[in-house]
Design an enzyme around this catalytic site. Sequence first.
Site, PDB file in Angstrom:
ATOM      1  N   LYS A 137      23.530  -2.487  -1.818  1.00 31.07           N
ATOM      2  CA  LYS A 137      23.637  -3.099  -3.149  1.00 31.07           C
ATOM      3  C   LYS A 137      23.413  -4.611  -3.004  1.00 31.07           C
ATOM      4  O   LYS A 137      23.954  -5.227  -2.082  1.00 31.07           O
ATOM      5  CB  LYS A 137      25.038  -2.801  -3.701  1.00 31.07           C
ATOM      6  CG  LYS A 137      25.467  -3.642  -4.893  1.00 31.07           C
ATOM      7  CD  LYS A 137      24.890  -3.118  -6.170  1.00 31.07           C
ATOM      8  CE  LYS A 137      25.248  -3.988  -7.378  1.00 31.07           C
ATOM      9  NZ  LYS A 137      24.299  -3.830  -8.473  1.00 31.07           N
ATOM     10  N   ILE A 154      25.232  -3.558 -14.623  1.00 27.11           N
ATOM     11  CA  ILE A 154      26.336  -3.839 -13.697  1.00 27.11           C
ATOM     12  C   ILE A 154      26.551  -5.357 -13.569  1.00 27.11           C
ATOM     13  O   ILE A 154      27.684  -5.834 -13.568  1.00 27.11           O
ATOM     14  CB  ILE A 154      26.053  -3.222 -12.297  1.00 27.11           C
ATOM     15  CG1 ILE A 154      25.704  -1.733 -12.422  1.00 27.11           C
ATOM     16  CG2 ILE A 154      27.234  -3.450 -11.355  1.00 27.11           C
ATOM     17  CD1 ILE A 154      26.759  -0.859 -13.021  1.00 27.11           C
ATOM     18  N   GLY A 155      25.448  -6.070 -13.467  1.00 27.04           N
ATOM     19  CA  GLY A 155      25.592  -7.529 -13.362  1.00 27.04           C
ATOM     20  C   GLY A 155      25.934  -8.009 -11.962  1.00 27.04           C
ATOM     21  O   GLY A 155      26.650  -8.994 -11.793  1.00 27.04           O
ATOM     22  N   LEU A 156      25.407  -7.269 -10.963  1.00 23.62           N
ATOM     23  CA  LEU A 156      25.519  -7.701  -9.564  1.00 23.62           C
ATOM     24  C   LEU A 156      26.974  -7.883  -9.129  1.00 23.62           C
ATOM     25  O   LEU A 156      27.313  -8.847  -8.433  1.00 23.62           O
ATOM     26  CB  LEU A 156      24.709  -8.989  -9.337  1.00 23.62           C
ATOM     27  CG  LEU A 156      23.193  -8.813  -9.544  1.00 23.62           C
ATOM     28  CD1 LEU A 156      22.490 -10.156  -9.651  1.00 23.62           C
ATOM     29  CD2 LEU A 156      22.574  -7.982  -8.426  1.00 23.62           C
ATOM     30  N   CYS A 185      16.462  -8.592 -10.751  1.00 29.03           N
ATOM     31  CA  CYS A 185      17.598  -7.976 -11.452  1.00 29.03           C
ATOM     32  C   CYS A 185      17.480  -8.274 -12.953  1.00 29.03           C
ATOM     33  O   CYS A 185      17.400  -9.437 -13.356  1.00 29.03           O
ATOM     34  CB  CYS A 185      18.918  -8.512 -10.924  1.00 29.03           C
ATOM     35  SG  CYS A 185      20.309  -7.873 -11.872  1.00 29.03           S
ATOM     36  N   ILE A 243       9.594  -0.264  -7.638  1.00 27.18           N
ATOM     37  CA  ILE A 243       9.905  -1.310  -8.567  1.00 27.18           C
ATOM     38  C   ILE A 243      11.418  -1.366  -8.808  1.00 27.18           C
ATOM     39  O   ILE A 243      12.136  -0.408  -8.503  1.00 27.18           O
ATOM     40  CB  ILE A 243       9.229  -1.035  -9.960  1.00 27.18           C
ATOM     41  CG1 ILE A 243       9.622   0.356 -10.446  1.00 27.18           C
ATOM     42  CG2 ILE A 243       7.760  -1.272  -9.935  1.00 27.18           C
ATOM     43  CD1 ILE A 243       9.160   0.718 -11.850  1.00 27.18           C
ATOM     44  N   GLY A 258      15.626   6.248 -13.157  1.00 27.67           N
ATOM     45  CA  GLY A 258      15.559   7.704 -13.266  1.00 27.67           C
ATOM     46  C   GLY A 258      14.143   8.176 -13.544  1.00 27.67           C
ATOM     47  O   GLY A 258      13.202   7.371 -13.645  1.00 27.67           O
ATOM     48  N   GLY A 307      17.099   6.747  -5.447  1.00 28.10           N
ATOM     49  CA  GLY A 307      18.160   5.977  -6.101  1.00 28.10           C
ATOM     50  C   GLY A 307      19.010   6.770  -7.055  1.00 28.10           C
ATOM     51  O   GLY A 307      19.904   7.517  -6.652  1.00 28.10           O
ATOM     52  N   THR A 308      18.696   6.679  -8.336  1.00 27.14           N
ATOM     53  CA  THR A 308      19.564   7.196  -9.400  1.00 27.14           C
ATOM     54  C   THR A 308      20.004   8.645  -9.184  1.00 27.14           C
ATOM     55  O   THR A 308      21.130   9.011  -9.526  1.00 27.14           O
ATOM     56  CB  THR A 308      18.825   7.060 -10.751  1.00 27.14           C
ATOM     57  OG1 THR A 308      18.508   5.678 -10.923  1.00 27.14           O
ATOM     58  CG2 THR A 308      19.672   7.514 -11.916  1.00 27.14           C
TER      59      THR A 308
HETATM   60  C1  SIN Z   1      22.912  -4.923 -11.408  1.00 27.64           C
HETATM   61  O1  SIN Z   1      23.811  -5.094 -10.583  1.00 27.64           O
HETATM   62  O2  SIN Z   1      23.022  -5.349 -12.562  1.00 27.64           O
HETATM   63  C2  SIN Z   1      21.653  -4.184 -11.054  1.00 27.64           C
HETATM   64  C3  SIN Z   1      20.889  -4.924 -10.046  1.00 27.64           C
HETATM   65  C4  SIN Z   1      19.404  -4.764 -10.175  1.00 27.64           C
HETATM   66  O3  SIN Z   1      18.907  -3.906 -10.914  1.00 27.64           O
HETATM   67  O4  SIN Z   1      18.687  -5.511  -9.536  1.00 27.64           O
END
Ligand code: SIN
Length: 352
Positions: free
Chosen positions: A61, A87-89, A146, A209, A235, A284-285
């Site tokens: 992550k 999520i916002g990292l 992001c 991507i 997805g 991923g998803t």
């Molecule tokens: C997130 O943490 O908001 C996602 C990060 C990403 O899509 O790069």
Amino acid sequence: MSELTLRPAGEQLPLPDVDMRTKLAGITFPNPVFTASGCAAAGQELDQFFDVSLLGGVVTKSIMLAPRSGRPTPRMAETPSGMLNSIGLQGPGIDAFLDKDLAWLASRGARAVVSIAGGSVDDYAKLTAKLRGRPGLAMIEVNISCPNVEDRGQVFACDPRAAASVVQAVKRAAPTGVPVFAKLSPDVTDIAAIATACVDAGADGLSVINTLLGMVIDTDTLRPALGGITGGLSGPAIRPVAVRCVWQIRQALPDIPILGMGGIRTGLDALEFVLAGANAISVGTTVFGDPSAPVRVLDELARALAERGFARFEDAIGLAHNPPVLYVPEEPDPVGDELPPPHHPVTFETED
Ligand code: SIN
């Protein structure tokens, strides 16, 4: 109730006889299947289901310099054939990550691809410097794409000059021999131009991507479904976009290693990316619903290659750009000579 049979950690999968090794920027990986950043933290949870060192690599992550709590909730919304995240990292910050997560991956013998994210060029340089001399580090993935940032001006991957300046700073600070991959956004007019700017700035490869910027509105509450309003779409819904991006970059940059991702659920999905030009793929998803998906996809991909007569994974990379002539055995004509041979123009006589 059905019983769950877990694979014992360390058990080798019975792969068909295909050489699955792949080379990314001079480093040989045992196979081309990686996790995707943000979908499996640093791999500890997945390791309950399979030995993460069986994968080509574990992409962690995205980590930032300081601990970060992320965006307001709700942070996820369902969409047709996809998922929206905001999520916002969120994360523990680089120091805790290095001591706990990267150290754990190294102890498991996994190849760690550390994803880094910053708010400025200087952040990326500092993050990279912290990775020097760390065991287990196989590659650096520079998340410049992001979608979940307050200021869209911070999406470095939407501007070739901004993308290049981050890549240049990371390359300067990166440990020798550790490839640097830039993770690109599909939310641009010309992804090949951004890819070229990153490569000119020194990127050793490209991750293609990240999610697409999207939005869901809750028709009961009459407001955006996500606390952060917009989010990143992932997805199967995005797979054709991702395959197109890999294809366009492979055409523009025939020799650059590409880690392809976006909605891969099966070995055949993975094969599409490989034929478009990916040297490796990230799953991923789909792991949210099927935590064993990465090893299943690896197994299915190996079988799909074997069924198509490939002895080496690397022979399939980019093949759709220059496909071989397929041998189709000639079928005897079931109705004799009355019909014209196939592809012969058919003409009809009209009565006037
Ligand atoms: C997130 O943490 O908001 C996602 C990060 C990403 O899509 O790069």
